[in-house]
Write a protein that holds these residues in place. Structure first.
Motif, PDB file in Angstrom:
ATOM      1  N   ARG A  99       2.406  -0.587  11.668  1.00 21.70           N
ATOM      2  CA  ARG A  99       1.783   0.745  11.748  1.00 21.70           C
ATOM      3  C   ARG A  99       1.226   1.202  10.405  1.00 21.70           C
ATOM      4  NH1 ARG A  99       2.932   3.349  16.588  1.00 21.70           N
ATOM      5  NH2 ARG A  99       4.797   2.644  17.693  1.00 21.70           N
ATOM      6  N   LYS A 139       8.751   6.622  12.994  1.00 21.68           N
ATOM      7  CA  LYS A 139       8.488   5.410  13.788  1.00 21.68           C
ATOM      8  C   LYS A 139       8.833   4.155  12.998  1.00 21.68           C
ATOM      9  CE  LYS A 139       4.373   7.308  16.116  1.00 21.68           C
ATOM     10  NZ  LYS A 139       2.938   7.118  16.412  1.00 21.68           N
ATOM     11  N   GLN A 150      10.853   5.146  18.082  1.00 22.38           N
ATOM     12  CA  GLN A 150      10.378   6.379  17.455  1.00 22.38           C
ATOM     13  C   GLN A 150      11.206   7.595  17.866  1.00 22.38           C
ATOM     14  OE1 GLN A 150       6.557   8.162  19.146  1.00 22.38           O
ATOM     15  NE2 GLN A 150       6.152   5.982  19.293  1.00 22.38           N
ATOM     16  N   GLU A 174       5.059  10.421  10.553  1.00 19.72           N
ATOM     17  CA  GLU A 174       3.720  10.975  10.791  1.00 19.72           C
ATOM     18  C   GLU A 174       3.847  12.447  11.138  1.00 19.72           C
ATOM     19  OE1 GLU A 174       2.054   7.104  13.253  1.00 19.72           O
ATOM     20  OE2 GLU A 174       2.010   9.080  14.193  1.00 19.72           O
ATOM     21  N   GLU A 175       2.831  13.208  10.831  1.00 17.44           N
ATOM     22  CA  GLU A 175       2.813  14.589  11.315  1.00 17.44           C
ATOM     23  C   GLU A 175       2.807  14.543  12.843  1.00 17.44           C
ATOM     24  OE1 GLU A 175      -0.938  16.868  11.322  1.00 17.44           O
ATOM     25  OE2 GLU A 175      -1.886  15.088  10.451  1.00 17.44           O
ATOM     26  N   TYR A 176       3.448  15.499  13.472  1.00 19.37           N
ATOM     27  CA  TYR A 176       3.365  15.614  14.929  1.00 19.37           C
ATOM     28  C   TYR A 176       2.014  16.250  15.245  1.00 19.37           C
ATOM     29  CZ  TYR A 176       4.092  16.984  19.700  1.00 19.37           C
ATOM     30  OH  TYR A 176       3.939  17.127  21.048  1.00 19.37           O
ATOM     31  N   VAL A 177       1.208  15.556  16.030  1.00 17.32           N
ATOM     32  CA  VAL A 177      -0.147  16.044  16.311  1.00 17.32           C
ATOM     33  C   VAL A 177      -0.124  16.887  17.591  1.00 17.32           C
ATOM     34  CG1 VAL A 177      -2.533  15.352  16.769  1.00 17.32           C
ATOM     35  CG2 VAL A 177      -1.091  13.946  15.269  1.00 17.32           C
ATOM     36  N   PHE A 179      -1.860  17.590  20.020  1.00 15.62           N
ATOM     37  CA  PHE A 179      -3.142  17.204  20.616  1.00 15.62           C
ATOM     38  C   PHE A 179      -3.438  17.946  21.922  1.00 15.62           C
ATOM     39  CE2 PHE A 179       0.099  13.993  21.719  1.00 15.62           C
ATOM     40  CZ  PHE A 179       0.114  14.112  23.093  1.00 15.62           C
ATOM     41  N   GLU A 182      -4.829  12.953  25.039  1.00 12.52           N
ATOM     42  CA  GLU A 182      -4.750  11.582  24.500  1.00 12.52           C
ATOM     43  C   GLU A 182      -5.843  10.781  25.183  1.00 12.52           C
ATOM     44  OE1 GLU A 182      -1.102   9.538  23.323  1.00 12.52           O
ATOM     45  OE2 GLU A 182      -0.111  10.996  24.618  1.00 12.52           O
ATOM     46  N   HIS A 205       0.887  10.530  28.957  1.00 16.82           N
ATOM     47  CA  HIS A 205       2.136   9.812  28.646  1.00 16.82           C
ATOM     48  C   HIS A 205       3.323  10.705  28.961  1.00 16.82           C
ATOM     49  CE1 HIS A 205      -0.649   7.514  26.096  1.00 16.82           C
ATOM     50  NE2 HIS A 205       0.221   6.544  26.159  1.00 16.82           N
ATOM     51  N   PHE A 247      -5.981  10.683  19.512  1.00 12.51           N
ATOM     52  CA  PHE A 247      -5.573  12.046  19.874  1.00 12.51           C
ATOM     53  C   PHE A 247      -6.795  12.936  19.702  1.00 12.51           C
ATOM     54  CE2 PHE A 247      -1.453  10.622  17.716  1.00 12.51           C
ATOM     55  CZ  PHE A 247      -0.782  10.377  18.902  1.00 12.51           C
ATOM     56  N   ASN A 256      -4.518   6.903  16.618  1.00 13.89           N
ATOM     57  CA  ASN A 256      -3.074   6.665  16.628  1.00 13.89           C
ATOM     58  C   ASN A 256      -2.787   5.187  16.373  1.00 13.89           C
ATOM     59  OD1 ASN A 256      -0.282   6.864  17.043  1.00 13.89           O
ATOM     60  ND2 ASN A 256      -0.500   6.553  19.250  1.00 13.89           N
ATOM     61  N   GLU A 257      -3.337   4.318  17.197  1.00 19.31           N
ATOM     62  CA  GLU A 257      -3.119   2.885  16.992  1.00 19.31           C
ATOM     63  C   GLU A 257      -4.168   2.099  17.748  1.00 19.31           C
ATOM     64  OE1 GLU A 257       0.776   1.899  18.446  1.00 19.31           O
ATOM     65  OE2 GLU A 257       0.300   2.478  20.486  1.00 19.31           O
TER      66      GLU A 257
HETATM   67  P1  AMP Z   1       2.803   5.139  20.080  1.00 24.14           P
HETATM   68  O1  AMP Z   1       3.864   4.117  20.276  1.00 24.14           O
HETATM   69  O2  AMP Z   1       2.464   5.406  18.663  1.00 24.14           O
HETATM   70  O3  AMP Z   1       1.567   4.849  20.918  1.00 24.14           O
HETATM   71  O4  AMP Z   1       3.375   6.496  20.667  1.00 24.14           O
HETATM   72  C1  AMP Z   1       3.666   6.684  22.058  1.00 24.14           C
HETATM   73  C2  AMP Z   1       3.320   8.107  22.451  1.00 24.14           C
HETATM   74  O5  AMP Z   1       4.100   9.032  21.678  1.00 24.14           O
HETATM   75  C3  AMP Z   1       1.868   8.497  22.190  1.00 24.14           C
HETATM   76  O6  AMP Z   1       1.038   8.059  23.223  1.00 24.14           O
HETATM   77  C4  AMP Z   1       2.009  10.016  22.124  1.00 24.14           C
HETATM   78  O7  AMP Z   1       2.139  10.573  23.398  1.00 24.14           O
HETATM   79  C5  AMP Z   1       3.317  10.199  21.370  1.00 24.14           C
HETATM   80  N1  AMP Z   1       3.062  10.268  19.910  1.00 24.14           N
HETATM   81  C6  AMP Z   1       3.065   9.222  19.052  1.00 24.14           C
HETATM   82  N2  AMP Z   1       2.779   9.617  17.804  1.00 24.14           N
HETATM   83  C7  AMP Z   1       2.571  10.945  17.856  1.00 24.14           C
HETATM   84  C8  AMP Z   1       2.220  11.951  16.887  1.00 24.14           C
HETATM   85  N3  AMP Z   1       2.064  11.641  15.604  1.00 24.14           N
HETATM   86  N4  AMP Z   1       2.071  13.217  17.334  1.00 24.14           N
HETATM   87  C9  AMP Z   1       2.257  13.540  18.644  1.00 24.14           C
HETATM   88  N5  AMP Z   1       2.598  12.650  19.587  1.00 24.14           N
HETATM   89  C10 AMP Z   1       2.755  11.372  19.220  1.00 24.14           C
END
Ligand code: AMP
Length: 363
Positions: A99, A139, A150, A174-177, A179, A182, A205, A247, A256-257
């Motif tokens: 990441r 994470k 996470q 990471e900051e909580y976004v 959003f 998605e 999600h 986001f 995000n990724e």
């Molecule tokens: P990821 O494994 O990074 O794809 O995270 C899985 C899910 O967690 C994402 O699809 C978002 O719904 C939520 N999420 C991950 N990172 C963040 C973030 N920085 N802020 C808000 N929600 C997040």
């Protein structure tokens, strides 16, 4: 016959195989699970993903190799990369596994990202939170998927406990976004450099796991999402399908990724687009012309998680298409998906509601 080797034997390999057979391909998978869900449809070697002997066998017997998930030993694959073409490029696989590396790449390519810090001690986490603020998301740098690895940090209480749960491995915070939506963009690049894009997909999600996806071809953010995806494709001289997860905050996109493979948010393309993501991935890696990514009607995809609904009731819903992966039911396991396709958005919404009602009370 052209043989494609897929490292991994999960549902993505199974759906790649289903798309490959009409093209006259044979499909060989490698998976440690002798009961993998692609087994019924492919010739499978049972072995670890990094098993040198099995990988050499694949290199000798396949025209081209690909993979269906990110958590693979890149070094083992590099070892056979001079014997057989492997797509997507291993540089993309390496970047997507970490990441921190992924976020650095996004920044280098001028793709906006949430505020992030790499941390290895509790004191560093504490300092990073002062910068980033709360809430924040902690994470693991590696091996996270479907929300695993996470934790949401609401405040500083319980920080030490959360830290202990994940400590011992490299982490990012990471900051909580907050959003609004998605989204993901599914892009494909051919061996010759031709690119094509499916429309942006809106994703829902729950507990970090994808529940549903629906394409939004008219969305004004399509253009900027395509620009970001193009930067990634070009950075790697990419070949195959790549998915960028985003986001939307205040009308802006933050990355995000990315996934260097076919993706759950693209399952709707099987019935909902002129060419599915699976077929286009195969076309790209085999050096064939890409097919159109245009949606054919309005559609939505809903994952079947933990348990399957009664197929009689589900298939009685007009426009519903059922995909069952042949996996043993278990909580939080993706067992299949349903795609609903309709000519008008109002009937689509009604049909989706019927599917959701059935899934929520499979009775
Ligand atoms: P990821 O494994 O990074 O794809 O995270 C899985 C899910 O967690 C994402 O699809 C978002 O719904 C939520 N999420 C991950 N990172 C963040 C973030 N920085 N802020 C808000 N929600 C997040």
């Amino acid at each position: 016959m052209t043989a494609v080797g897929i490292i991994g034997g999960g549902q993505l390999a199974r759906m790649l195989a289903l798309a490959g057979y009409p093209l006259g391909l044979t499909v060989q998978t490698l998976d440690p699970d002798p009961g993998s869900c692609a087994l019924a449809l492919t010739q499978q070697l049972v072995g670890e993903y990094g098993d040198g002997e099995k990988l050499r066998w694949l290199a000798e017997h396949c025209h081209c190799l690909t993979y269906e998930f990110e958590h693979l030993p890149v070094e083992s694959l590099r070892y056979i990369a001079d014997r057989v073409p492997i797509f997507p490029p291993l540089e993309a696989l390496g970047a997507a596994q970490d990441r921190a590396e992924e976020k650095t790449l996004f920044r280098e390519l001028d793709i906006p990202v949430p505020r992030t810090a790499n941390i290895s001690t509790l004191a560093e986490l504490d300092a990073a939170l002062t910068d980033i603020g709360l809430p924040a998301v902690l994470k693991t740098r590696r091996l996270g998927y479907d929300g695993r690895g996470q934790r949401l940090l609401q405040d500083r209480r319980g920080l030490a406990t959360t830290w202990r749960e994940l400590a011992g491995q490299p982490l990012v915070v990471e900051e909580y976004v907050p959003f609004e939506r998605e989204l993901s963009i599914i892009a494909v690049r051919a061996r010759g450099g031709e690119t094509a894009f499916y429309p942006l997909v809106e994703n829902e999600h729950r507990h970090g796991m994808l529940r549903s996806s629906a394409p939004c071809p008219e969305d004004p953010l399509n253009q900027v999402a395509q620009q970001y995806a193009t930067r990634l494709l070009n950075a790697f001289g990419y070949v195959g399908v790549l998915v960028l997860e985003l986001f939307e905050v205040n009308g802006r996109l933050l990355a995000n990724e990315f996934a260097p493979r076919v993706h759950n948010s693209g399952h709707w393309t099987i019935e909902g687009a002129q060419t599915s993501q699976f077929e286009n991935h195969l076309r790209a890696i085999l050096g064939l012309p890409l097919g159109s990514c245009r949606p054919v009607e309005h559609c939505a995809m809903i994952n079947l998680i933990g348990q399957l609904p009664d197929p009689n009731a589900l298939l009685a819903i007009p426009g519903a298409h059922l995909h069952v992966y042949g996996k043993h039911p278990r909580a939080n396991r993706k067992l299949g998906h349903v795609t609903v396709r309709e000519r008008d958005p109002v009937s689509l919404a009604q049909r989706v509601q019927s599917v959701r009602a059935l899934i929520d009370s499979p009775g």
